[in-house]
Design a protein around this motif. Structure first.
Motif, mmCIF file in Angstrom:
data_model
loop_
_atom_site.group_PDB
_atom_site.id
_atom_site.type_symbol
_atom_site.label_atom_id
_atom_site.label_comp_id
_atom_site.label_asym_id
_atom_site.label_seq_id
_atom_site.Cartn_x
_atom_site.Cartn_y
_atom_site.Cartn_z
ATOM 1 N N UNK A 215 0.834 -1.211 0.000
ATOM 2 C CA UNK A 215 0.000 0.000 0.000
ATOM 3 C C UNK A 215 0.868 1.260 0.000
ATOM 4 N N UNK A 216 1.888 1.278 0.841
ATOM 5 C CA UNK A 216 2.780 2.432 0.914
ATOM 6 C C UNK A 216 3.526 2.629 -0.399
ATOM 7 N N UNK A 217 3.896 1.535 -1.051
ATOM 8 C CA UNK A 217 4.610 1.621 -2.322
ATOM 9 C C UNK A 217 3.741 2.256 -3.404
ATOM 10 N N UNK A 218 2.496 1.826 -3.505
ATOM 11 C CA UNK A 218 1.597 2.368 -4.527
ATOM 12 C C UNK A 218 1.342 3.855 -4.286
ATOM 13 N N UNK A 219 1.185 4.244 -3.039
ATOM 14 C CA UNK A 219 0.965 5.656 -2.729
ATOM 15 C C UNK A 219 2.181 6.506 -3.121
ATOM 16 N N UNK A 220 3.368 5.961 -2.944
ATOM 17 C CA UNK A 220 4.568 6.701 -3.340
ATOM 18 C C UNK A 220 4.610 6.879 -4.858
ATOM 19 N N UNK A 221 4.256 5.832 -5.582
ATOM 20 C CA UNK A 221 4.250 5.933 -7.044
ATOM 21 C C UNK A 221 3.243 6.980 -7.512
ATOM 22 N N UNK A 222 2.079 7.017 -6.876
ATOM 23 C CA UNK A 222 1.071 8.018 -7.238
ATOM 24 C C UNK A 222 1.583 9.421 -6.919
ATOM 25 N N UNK A 223 2.259 9.549 -5.776
ATOM 26 C CA UNK A 223 2.740 10.856 -5.338
ATOM 27 C C UNK A 223 3.855 11.417 -6.191
ATOM 28 N N UNK A 224 4.563 10.602 -6.964
ATOM 29 C CA UNK A 224 5.635 11.118 -7.814
ATOM 30 C C UNK A 224 5.099 11.981 -8.953
ATOM 31 N N UNK A 225 3.920 11.634 -9.467
ATOM 32 C CA UNK A 225 3.265 12.394 -10.551
ATOM 33 C C UNK A 225 4.162 12.544 -11.770
ATOM 34 N N UNK A 226 4.883 11.474 -12.081
ATOM 35 C CA UNK A 226 5.792 11.520 -13.226
ATOM 36 C C UNK A 226 5.333 10.636 -14.375
ATOM 37 N N UNK A 227 4.295 9.826 -14.171
ATOM 38 C CA UNK A 227 3.835 8.916 -15.214
ATOM 39 C C UNK A 227 2.373 9.174 -15.564
ATOM 40 N N UNK A 228 2.034 8.755 -16.740
ATOM 41 C CA UNK A 228 0.621 8.762 -17.142
ATOM 42 C C UNK A 228 -0.091 7.639 -16.401
ATOM 43 N N UNK A 229 -1.410 7.615 -16.510
ATOM 44 C CA UNK A 229 -2.184 6.566 -15.835
ATOM 45 C C UNK A 229 -1.776 5.196 -16.354
ATOM 46 N N UNK A 230 -1.567 5.102 -17.681
ATOM 47 C CA UNK A 230 -1.178 3.819 -18.275
ATOM 48 C C UNK A 230 0.198 3.386 -17.759
ATOM 49 N N UNK A 231 1.160 4.341 -17.710
ATOM 50 C CA UNK A 231 2.493 4.021 -17.219
ATOM 51 C C UNK A 231 2.484 3.666 -15.737
#
Length: 308
Positions: free
Chosen positions: A238-254
């Protein structure tokens, strides 16, 4: 008959060599061999350290190791001052004289070999932040800048975060065998320059490599056990996915692709030597644990030795 009497007389004389007998004879007395048994071990002049006495002046008399078996004068007595009545230097010199040698000032253990630390883990676990802080607090540690063909992200610096090159330039580096390992990740090349590693290892620096899971598997095949492999993880999925979302560097597909890849990459944890949990807000704790791993590796009797 005469031969039988001679053998009987000889065996009787040596029936018990430990019992003193004035009539026992040694049939080999005229040879150049040393006697096998003796009731007086001092005649052998073995040169053992034997403490005789402590004088009123605080001196200890010992037999020197320089005495020889055929020295008719007997063991040499060398006075050693007692530590309570003489300085350290005096005792030190007396000990050297007694032993007949000088004490070496060379290190008992040589300096540890330069270490290669491979840090890997799923996207979003904070590899860059951990490595950046580690290089700030640890001396003689070099982070090898990876070459990549992807475009720079906001805030990244060429030559510091990555060496940003074109795909054509990257292919040229592959053809010239200038890379320790390389891979095609999400449509872009990433690779580790060899010469950079060689230059800093020659200076005695430890090396830190940042690679993805695929790159770590390749390096394990190349370096085998000569490098240390550390797996960096978040405290939970859960913490990992939240970090990926928080980076805001990828599109939804990426982002969806990275989350799926991260879940698969976590299955490779057991292929590594160590695992470090990089908890949110506890960067210092992760870095200290990494330092402890490096210190433990450098204290090993059997050192890792990497040749690039």
């Amino acid at each position: 008959m005469l031969l039988r009497r001679f053998c009987f007389s000889t065996s009787k004389s040596y029936m018990n060599p430990f019992l003193p007998s004035s009539r026992s004879t040694n049939p080999l007395a005229n040879s150049r061999s040393y006697p096998i048994f003796s009731s007086n071990f001092k005649t052998l002049r073995l040169g053992f350290h034997r403490t005789k006495s402590i004088s009123s002046q605080g001196f200890v008399s010992v037999y020197s190791t320089n005495s020889t078996m055929d020295d008719p004068r007997g063991p040499e007595v060398v006075p050693i001052p007692h530590p309570d009545t003489s300085g350290r230097a005096g005792v030190f010199r007396a000990l050297e004289a007694s032993l007949g040698c000088t004490f070496s000032s060379q290190p008992i253990v040589p300096n540890p070999n330069p270490l290669i630390v491979v840090i890997s883990g799923p996207s979003g676990v904070g590899k860059d932040a951990v490595i950046k802080r580690l290089t700030e607090v640890r001396e003689n540690l070099h982070f090898v800048v990876t070459a990549t063909s992807r475009a720079k992200r906001p805030g990244e610096v060429d030559g510091k975060d990555y060496f940003f090159v074109s795909k054509e330039e990257f292919v040229r580096m592959i053809e010239k065998n200038e890379l320790l390992e390389y891979a095609l990740v999400y449509g872009d090349y990433k690779g580790i320059p060899k010469q950079q590693i060689r230059d800093y290892m020659a200076k005695g620096c430890d090396i830190v490599l940042r690679v993805d899971i695929q790159g770590a598997a390749t390096l394990r095949r190349i370096l085998r056990n000569s490098a240390v492999f550390v797996f960096l993880v978040a405290e939970s999925e859960e913490a990992l996915v939240k970090r990926l979302i928080g980076r805001k560097t990828e599109t939804v597909e990426a982002l969806l692709m990275r989350v799926a890849s991260a879940r698969e990459e976590l299955r490779h944890l057991k292929e590594f030597d160590y695992v470090v949990v990089n908890k949110e807000g506890d960067l210092e704790g992760s870095v200290k644990l990494l330092e402890s791993i490096i210190d433990a590796e450098k204290a090993k009797v059997q050192q890792r030795r990497a040749i690039i």
